[in-house]
Design a protein around this motif. Sequence first.
Motif, PDB file in Angstrom:
ATOM      1  N   VAL A 163      -0.431   7.238 -12.176  1.00 27.48           N
ATOM      2  CA  VAL A 163       1.626   7.429 -13.816  1.00 27.48           C
ATOM      3  C   VAL A 163       1.073   7.703 -14.965  1.00 27.48           C
ATOM      4  O   VAL A 163       1.752   8.824 -15.011  1.00 27.48           O
ATOM      5  N   ASP A 164       0.444   7.732 -15.556  1.00 29.54           N
ATOM      6  CA  ASP A 164      -0.063   7.460 -16.672  1.00 29.54           C
ATOM      7  C   ASP A 164      -0.466   9.192 -16.821  1.00 29.54           C
ATOM      8  O   ASP A 164      -0.119   9.376 -17.823  1.00 29.54           O
ATOM      9  N   THR A 171       4.512   0.549  -5.430  1.00 28.58           N
ATOM     10  CA  THR A 171       6.147   0.329  -5.115  1.00 28.58           C
ATOM     11  C   THR A 171       6.400   2.503  -5.252  1.00 28.58           C
ATOM     12  O   THR A 171       6.063   2.944  -4.891  1.00 28.58           O
ATOM     13  N   ASN A 172       7.111   2.297  -4.113  1.00 23.23           N
ATOM     14  CA  ASN A 172       7.844   3.958  -2.756  1.00 23.23           C
ATOM     15  C   ASN A 172       8.363   4.479  -4.112  1.00 23.23           C
ATOM     16  O   ASN A 172       7.966   5.966  -4.174  1.00 23.23           O
ATOM     17  N   ASN A 173       8.758   3.522  -4.885  1.00 25.10           N
ATOM     18  CA  ASN A 173       9.346   4.443  -6.360  1.00 25.10           C
ATOM     19  C   ASN A 173       8.578   5.308  -7.059  1.00 25.10           C
ATOM     20  O   ASN A 173       8.366   6.514  -7.673  1.00 25.10           O
ATOM     21  N   LEU A 174       7.025   5.014  -7.150  1.00 28.50           N
ATOM     22  CA  LEU A 174       6.127   5.453  -7.604  1.00 28.50           C
ATOM     23  C   LEU A 174       5.487   6.364  -6.937  1.00 28.50           C
ATOM     24  O   LEU A 174       4.679   7.283  -7.499  1.00 28.50           O
ATOM     25  N   TYR A 226       1.136  -1.188   0.441  1.00 30.23           N
ATOM     26  CA  TYR A 226      -0.183  -0.118   0.077  1.00 30.23           C
ATOM     27  C   TYR A 226       0.736   1.385  -0.385  1.00 30.23           C
ATOM     28  O   TYR A 226       1.480   1.796   0.647  1.00 30.23           O
ATOM     29  N   VAL A 227       0.429   2.258  -1.060  1.00 28.25           N
ATOM     30  CA  VAL A 227       1.620   2.975  -1.165  1.00 28.25           C
ATOM     31  C   VAL A 227       0.840   4.748  -0.628  1.00 28.25           C
ATOM     32  O   VAL A 227      -0.410   4.945  -1.367  1.00 28.25           O
ATOM     33  N   GLU A 228       1.031   5.826  -0.379  1.00 27.23           N
ATOM     34  CA  GLU A 228       0.523   6.417  -0.233  1.00 27.23           C
ATOM     35  C   GLU A 228       1.641   8.080   0.056  1.00 27.23           C
ATOM     36  O   GLU A 228       3.014   7.600   0.174  1.00 27.23           O
TER      37      GLU A 228
END
Length: 213
Positions: free
Chosen positions: A179-180, A121-124, A97-99
Motif C-alpha cells: 500500500v505504501d 481486507t478486500n478493500n486494500l 488472506y487477500v489476493e
Amino acid sequence: MASNKYYAVFKGRKTGIFTSWEECDENITGFSGALYKSFKTREEAEAALEVAEQNFIITTEHKEVTRQETKTKILPAQELIMDSVCVDASCLGNPGYVEYRGIDTATRKVIFHKRPMPNGTNNLGEFLAIVHALAYLNKQSMNIPIYSDSETAIIWVTNKKTKTKLTRSMDNEEIFNLVDRALTWLENNEYTNPILKWNTVSWGEIPADFGRK
C-alpha cells in the motif's frame, strides 16, 4: 505546416479538445498533475475525453480538476470497452488472506496475480489491484481503461489516500508495504487510463472475480 493533431486535456487549467499545441500547452504547463494526450482525429479525442470524465473529478467553474477528496458516488459505466483490463480481489475472512489479479477483459487472460497475503481486507486488495494495473499499463504505454467493481477502491485511487480501519501489525506488514508503494507510485506518476466501475447489473460478475461468493 499546420498540425493535424487534436489534443485532449484531461487535467489542466481548462479541459477539452484543442487543435494546436500552443493552446494545449497554455492549459498544462505549470499545472500540477496535468494530463493530456494527442490524437489524429477529433472523434478519437472526444471519445477519450468522454470516457475519462467518468472518473476524473471536474468542477463546474472553468472545468478545473481539483485534488480535493471526493465522496461522490461512482456510477457504473454504461459502455463495455473490451480493449481494457479488469481487476478484482478476494479476501477469506475480514480481515483474512487477500489476493488480487488483473485480467484482459477481451481474452480473459490473467495479466498479473498477487498471491494471498495474511491479515488484510478486500478493500486494500481492490486498491492494490487498480494501482498494479495502472503501473503495468504505464510500462506498456497503454492508455486503455481499467474496470473495478469496488467503489471504495476507485475513490481511494482517485484521492491518492486509503482510509482503512485495519491496524498495521507484523502479521500484515506485507500488504501495508505494498500500500505504501502504491501511494508513492500514485504521487509520482501520471496516467490517463480511465478507471471505471464495472456494471455488474448489466454485465454480470467482473471477469477478474475469484468466484468465491
